[in-house]
Design a protein around this motif. Sequence first.
Motif, PDB file in Angstrom:
ATOM      1  N   THR A  73       2.196 -13.399   6.562  1.00 38.23           N
ATOM      2  CA  THR A  73       2.623 -12.733   4.875  1.00 38.23           C
ATOM      3  C   THR A  73       1.733 -12.917   4.110  1.00 38.23           C
ATOM      4  O   THR A  73       1.391 -11.376   3.838  1.00 38.23           O
ATOM      5  CB  THR A  73       3.403 -14.216   4.226  1.00 38.23           C
ATOM      6  N   THR A  74       0.364 -13.260   4.352  1.00 36.58           N
ATOM      7  CA  THR A  74      -0.528 -12.247   3.514  1.00 36.58           C
ATOM      8  C   THR A  74      -1.116 -11.313   3.778  1.00 36.58           C
ATOM      9  O   THR A  74      -0.986 -10.686   2.908  1.00 36.58           O
ATOM     10  CB  THR A  74      -1.451 -13.389   3.942  1.00 36.58           C
ATOM     11  N   PRO A  75      -1.095 -10.366   5.306  1.00 36.06           N
ATOM     12  CA  PRO A  75      -1.652  -9.272   5.356  1.00 36.06           C
ATOM     13  C   PRO A  75      -0.365  -8.510   4.703  1.00 36.06           C
ATOM     14  O   PRO A  75      -0.576  -7.618   4.486  1.00 36.06           O
ATOM     15  CB  PRO A  75      -1.854  -8.980   6.797  1.00 36.06           C
ATOM     16  N   ALA A  76       0.987  -9.027   5.287  1.00 34.31           N
ATOM     17  CA  ALA A  76       1.504  -8.564   4.119  1.00 34.31           C
ATOM     18  C   ALA A  76       2.261  -7.932   2.988  1.00 34.31           C
ATOM     19  O   ALA A  76       2.537  -7.357   2.430  1.00 34.31           O
ATOM     20  CB  ALA A  76       3.575  -8.890   4.943  1.00 34.31           C
ATOM     21  N   ALA A 131      -0.254  -8.250   1.264  1.00 29.77           N
ATOM     22  CA  ALA A 131      -2.121  -7.564   0.831  1.00 29.77           C
ATOM     23  C   ALA A 131      -1.364  -5.646   0.826  1.00 29.77           C
ATOM     24  O   ALA A 131      -1.559  -5.078  -0.049  1.00 29.77           O
ATOM     25  CB  ALA A 131      -2.600  -6.618   1.683  1.00 29.77           C
ATOM     26  N   ALA A 132      -0.320  -5.243   1.757  1.00 33.34           N
ATOM     27  CA  ALA A 132      -0.255  -3.930   1.847  1.00 33.34           C
ATOM     28  C   ALA A 132       1.013  -3.831   1.236  1.00 33.34           C
ATOM     29  O   ALA A 132       1.915  -2.339   1.564  1.00 33.34           O
ATOM     30  CB  ALA A 132       0.368  -3.461   3.522  1.00 33.34           C
ATOM     31  N   GLY A 171       1.010  -5.225  -4.037  1.00 30.36           N
ATOM     32  CA  GLY A 171      -0.533  -5.890  -3.361  1.00 30.36           C
ATOM     33  C   GLY A 171      -1.559  -5.236  -3.252  1.00 30.36           C
ATOM     34  O   GLY A 171      -3.004  -5.482  -3.557  1.00 30.36           O
ATOM     35  N   THR A 172      -1.658  -3.924  -3.286  1.00 34.21           N
ATOM     36  CA  THR A 172      -3.080  -2.872  -3.474  1.00 34.21           C
ATOM     37  C   THR A 172      -3.424  -2.798  -5.484  1.00 34.21           C
ATOM     38  O   THR A 172      -4.124  -2.316  -5.177  1.00 34.21           O
ATOM     39  CB  THR A 172      -1.769  -1.337  -3.028  1.00 34.21           C
TER      40      THR A 172
END
Length: 193
Positions: free
Chosen positions: A158-161, A163-164, A168-169
């Motif tokens: 979930t965390t990198p998702a 950020a994407a 997140g950006t």
Amino acid sequence: MTQITRLWIAFAALGAGIIHLAVGAGAPALLAVTFVGLGVAELCWGVATLVRGRHLWPNQALVAALLPGVIWAAMVALRSTSAVPADATVLPVFPMTIATSFGVFVAVSLALTRRRARCRTAASDTPAGVTGATEPAPQGWRFLAALTLGGLLVSGLTTPALAATDAGTQAVPHGSHGHSGPAVLPDAPHSHH
């Protein structure tokens, strides 16, 4: 269904809900309303599953878990036909892939649970809806290990998702709240003798 499986299904619903909220925050108006609504529903269902220890409305949850993926596929199809401007259908690929994976896990798990329940009911002499066997409680260490593994897996995806996503950006980088960089003191005047 074991308590561990129920726990993982709830975690997956929570992960999907959080991602759908973030996707909805950066989506065009109609998609924003849709994905924020679905995200809130997934979060509420996941929390209710954790609190109650059972799934509420499993048939509806099975369909609702697949709905965001179906909407995403429809948006990709619309974009490829050029019938709709690309800006109106764009959704971030990586976050939607992770959220759709969570949704498929929830739907498949619920479908398998329904099938096992039907097989048990058909094999037993008890009327439908009445079960004689109680669910065994998981052992302490096994449950703790499953809880930790499920939490790490869902948060790790979930965390990198998040950020994407557009939200997140545009997030403020850590450590830069309230100032633009390290404090620089002005040069003190040098006295010459």
